[in-house]
Structure formats: structure tokens, C-alpha cells
Design a protein around this motif. Structure first.
Motif, PDB file in Angstrom:
ATOM      1  N   SER A   1       0.849  -1.193   0.000  1.00 47.85           N
ATOM      2  CA  SER A   1       0.000   0.000   0.000  1.00 47.85           C
ATOM      3  C   SER A   1       0.883   1.241   0.000  1.00 47.85           C
ATOM      4  O   SER A   1       2.096   1.168   0.250  1.00 47.85           O
ATOM      5  CB  SER A   1      -0.896   0.010   1.239  1.00 47.85           C
TER       6      SER A   1
ATOM      7  N   GLY B   1      -0.260   5.411  -8.858  1.00 49.46           N
ATOM      8  CA  GLY B   1      -1.702   5.123  -8.849  1.00 49.46           C
ATOM      9  C   GLY B   1      -2.300   5.014  -7.472  1.00 49.46           C
ATOM     10  O   GLY B   1      -3.495   4.799  -7.338  1.00 49.46           O
ATOM     11  N   ARG B   2      -1.470   5.169  -6.427  1.00 52.45           N
ATOM     12  CA  ARG B   2      -1.913   5.014  -5.041  1.00 52.45           C
ATOM     13  C   ARG B   2      -2.691   3.708  -4.882  1.00 52.45           C
ATOM     14  O   ARG B   2      -3.787   3.653  -4.317  1.00 52.45           O
ATOM     15  CB  ARG B   2      -2.745   6.216  -4.621  1.00 52.45           C
ATOM     16  N   ILE B   3      -2.056   2.648  -5.378  1.00 51.98           N
ATOM     17  CA  ILE B   3      -2.666   1.331  -5.371  1.00 51.98           C
ATOM     18  C   ILE B   3      -2.428   0.627  -4.044  1.00 51.98           C
ATOM     19  O   ILE B   3      -1.325   0.639  -3.503  1.00 51.98           O
ATOM     20  CB  ILE B   3      -2.089   0.452  -6.506  1.00 51.98           C
ATOM     21  N   THR B   4      -3.468   0.032  -3.508  1.00 44.44           N
ATOM     22  CA  THR B   4      -3.369  -0.860  -2.353  1.00 44.44           C
ATOM     23  C   THR B   4      -3.797  -2.249  -2.806  1.00 44.44           C
ATOM     24  O   THR B   4      -4.835  -2.400  -3.446  1.00 44.44           O
ATOM     25  CB  THR B   4      -4.274  -0.396  -1.207  1.00 44.44           C
TER      26      THR B   4
ATOM     27  N   ASP C   1      -7.560  -5.197  -5.349  1.00 47.01           N
ATOM     28  CA  ASP C   1      -6.917  -3.886  -5.495  1.00 47.01           C
ATOM     29  C   ASP C   1      -7.908  -2.765  -5.194  1.00 47.01           C
ATOM     30  O   ASP C   1      -9.112  -2.884  -5.438  1.00 47.01           O
ATOM     31  CB  ASP C   1      -6.392  -3.692  -6.916  1.00 47.01           C
TER      32      ASP C   1
ATOM     33  N   TYR D   1      -7.784   1.847  -5.154  1.00 44.97           N
ATOM     34  CA  TYR D   1      -6.956   3.022  -5.382  1.00 44.97           C
ATOM     35  C   TYR D   1      -7.699   4.275  -4.910  1.00 44.97           C
ATOM     36  O   TYR D   1      -8.932   4.309  -4.854  1.00 44.97           O
ATOM     37  CB  TYR D   1      -6.571   3.151  -6.858  1.00 44.97           C
TER      38      TYR D   1
ATOM     39  N   GLN E   1      -8.965   8.035  -5.152  1.00 46.51           N
ATOM     40  CA  GLN E   1      -9.401   8.945  -6.223  1.00 46.51           C
ATOM     41  C   GLN E   1      -9.750  10.293  -5.597  1.00 46.51           C
ATOM     42  O   GLN E   1     -10.489  10.366  -4.622  1.00 46.51           O
ATOM     43  CB  GLN E   1     -10.622   8.357  -6.938  1.00 46.51           C
TER      44      GLN E   1
ATOM     45  N   THR F   1     -12.039   6.038  -1.978  1.00 48.50           N
ATOM     46  CA  THR F   1     -11.343   4.799  -2.288  1.00 48.50           C
ATOM     47  C   THR F   1     -12.199   3.964  -3.225  1.00 48.50           C
ATOM     48  O   THR F   1     -13.385   3.708  -2.941  1.00 48.50           O
ATOM     49  CB  THR F   1     -11.046   3.997  -1.013  1.00 48.50           C
TER      50      THR F   1
END
Length: 222
Positions: A84, A127-130, A158, A160, A162, A170
Motif C-alpha cells: 500500500s 496510482g496510489r494502489i493498495t 486492489d 486506489y 481517487q 477509495t
């Protein structure tokens, strides 16, 4: 008179029973398909139990080792598929993520991992992906005194971020199923993951499945 009538039932009762509708055809077909699925699952379990590389019992005579490699496979997949933005440092790397994976893999595999981990770090930063990983099942395909192969199935989930500030939300993605074969070796008395390979079904190949490294299709890797 009908058989029911001869046994003391009234003709009306027998006629009503005879007029009961038969089960719909789709139920019969569904029952047949479920029976076929059971047969296939049993066949897979038998194949796994007799597929040992170094053990005539398919590894059943190594219960402790089987439990160890399945447990380590579970840990490996969860560590590999869990990261994350909170893990990013000022340089854009995820040192805690790197460490958690390196703890369960061989030095040889670690060299390859170090070359690929930057891709995951870039996705997280940009992308601020978790991502989280769930393991549904593991099964030992083969095992001997110092090596093993484990099949594992599960799903990555996944999400991300927004927007920013108070408008930040999220967005959760649909779970992404995966199937891997994981190779392990015993080094200095400790089982470690030496490699893993995404497994595609014939249907995936026929449909032109996506590249496992892109993170856009079944079996994608972190």
C-alpha cells in the motif's frame, strides 16, 4: 385398479400422485454436472497425492514437511501480494515490502525479485494502489527431502485513491483470481521459495489471456 388402490389407497389419491409433474430437465442436467465436478475434483486429488518427485507415497510419508511447505507458500503469496502507499518512503521505495518478501525466498530468487519490485513500487506511488492477497487453497504437488512444488489458488483485491482532500474516495476493484505453482527448496534446514509460475487454464489460453506481469488479467503477479 392401480397398485396404490390395491394397497388401500383410493383411486383418486393414486391418480393425483400419477399427475405430479416431473422435475424440470434443467435440474437433471445440473445434477449431472455437479456429479461430474465431484469426479474431476476427486481425480485431481488422486493426481496430487501420487505425483511426488522423490516419494513413492506422493509425500504422504512426509506430513510435517507438507505442512511446512504449504504454510510457507501461504505466507509467500500473502507477503508478495500485500502492499500500500503507507509502505512508501521518501525515495519512492517500499523497504518493508521488500523485507517481508525476502524473508521467505532464496537468495537466487531475491536477485530476480529486486529487479521486478520497482514496477510494483511505481504503481503504488503513481496510482496510489493498495493490494491485498487472499489464499483459498494450497496443495502439495510433489515433495522430497529438499525440494517441493505447491499449487496455490486465491485472489488479489486492489483499490486506489481517487481525488484529494475531503473529496478523496477509495475505489475498490473486483477480486482478481490467481493460480500459481510455487517451487521451494530446503536450505540449511529452512524451507524457502525458489520460484513461482502463474498457471493458466486451457480456457485462458484460448481466450488470449493477458500477460501475467501486467496486473490486468487472471494470474497476474504483483
Amino acid at each position: 385398479m392401480t397398485e396404490r388402490a390395491r394397497r388401500g389407497e383410493s383411486p383418486g389419491t393414486a391418480a393425483a400422485a400419477a399427475d405430479q409433474p416431473r422435475p424440470p430437465r434443467w435440474r437433471v442436467v445440473l445434477a449431472g454436472l455437479l456429479a461430474l465436478v465431484v469426479v474431476v475434483c476427486v481425480a485431481m486429488l488422486v493426481w496430487l497425492s501420487v505425483g511426488g518427485r522423490g516419494s513413492s507415497a506422493g509425500g504422504l510419508d512426509l506430513p510435517d514437511e507438507r505442512e511446512q511447505v504449504m504454510s510457507l507458500t501461504d505466507q509467500f503469496v500473502k507477503r508478495l501480494g500485500t502492499y500500500s502507499p503507507d509502505m512508501l518512503d521518501d525515495s519512492g521505495q517500499m523497504p518493508a515490502y521488500r523485507d517481508q518478501v525476502r524473508e521467505v525466498i532464496t537468495p537466487k530468487f531475491a536477485a530476480d525479485f529486486d529487479k521486478e519490485v520497482a514496477t510494483a513500487e511505481q504503481l503504488v506511488a503513481q496510482g496510489r494502489i493498495t493490494r491485498t492477497a487472499d489464499v483459498f487453497a494450497t496443495a502439495v504437488s510433489s515433495i522430497d527431502d529438499d525440494s517441493a512444488r505447491v499449487l496455490v489458488a486465491g485472489a488479489f483485491t486492489d483499490s486506489y485513491a481517487q481525488g484529494t482532500g475531503k473529496k478523496a474516495t477509495t475505489v475498490d476493484q473486483e477480486p482478481l483470481p490467481f493460480r500459481f505453482t510455487v517451487d521451494l527448496v530446503l536450505i540449511d534446514g529452512k524451507w524457502l521459495v525458489d520460484d513461482f509460475t502463474p498457471v493458466s487454464s486451457p480456457d485462458d489460453a484460448a481466450e488470449g489471456g493477458t500477460d501475467p506481469g501486467t496486473g490486468t488479467g487472471e494470474g497476474s503477479t504483483p
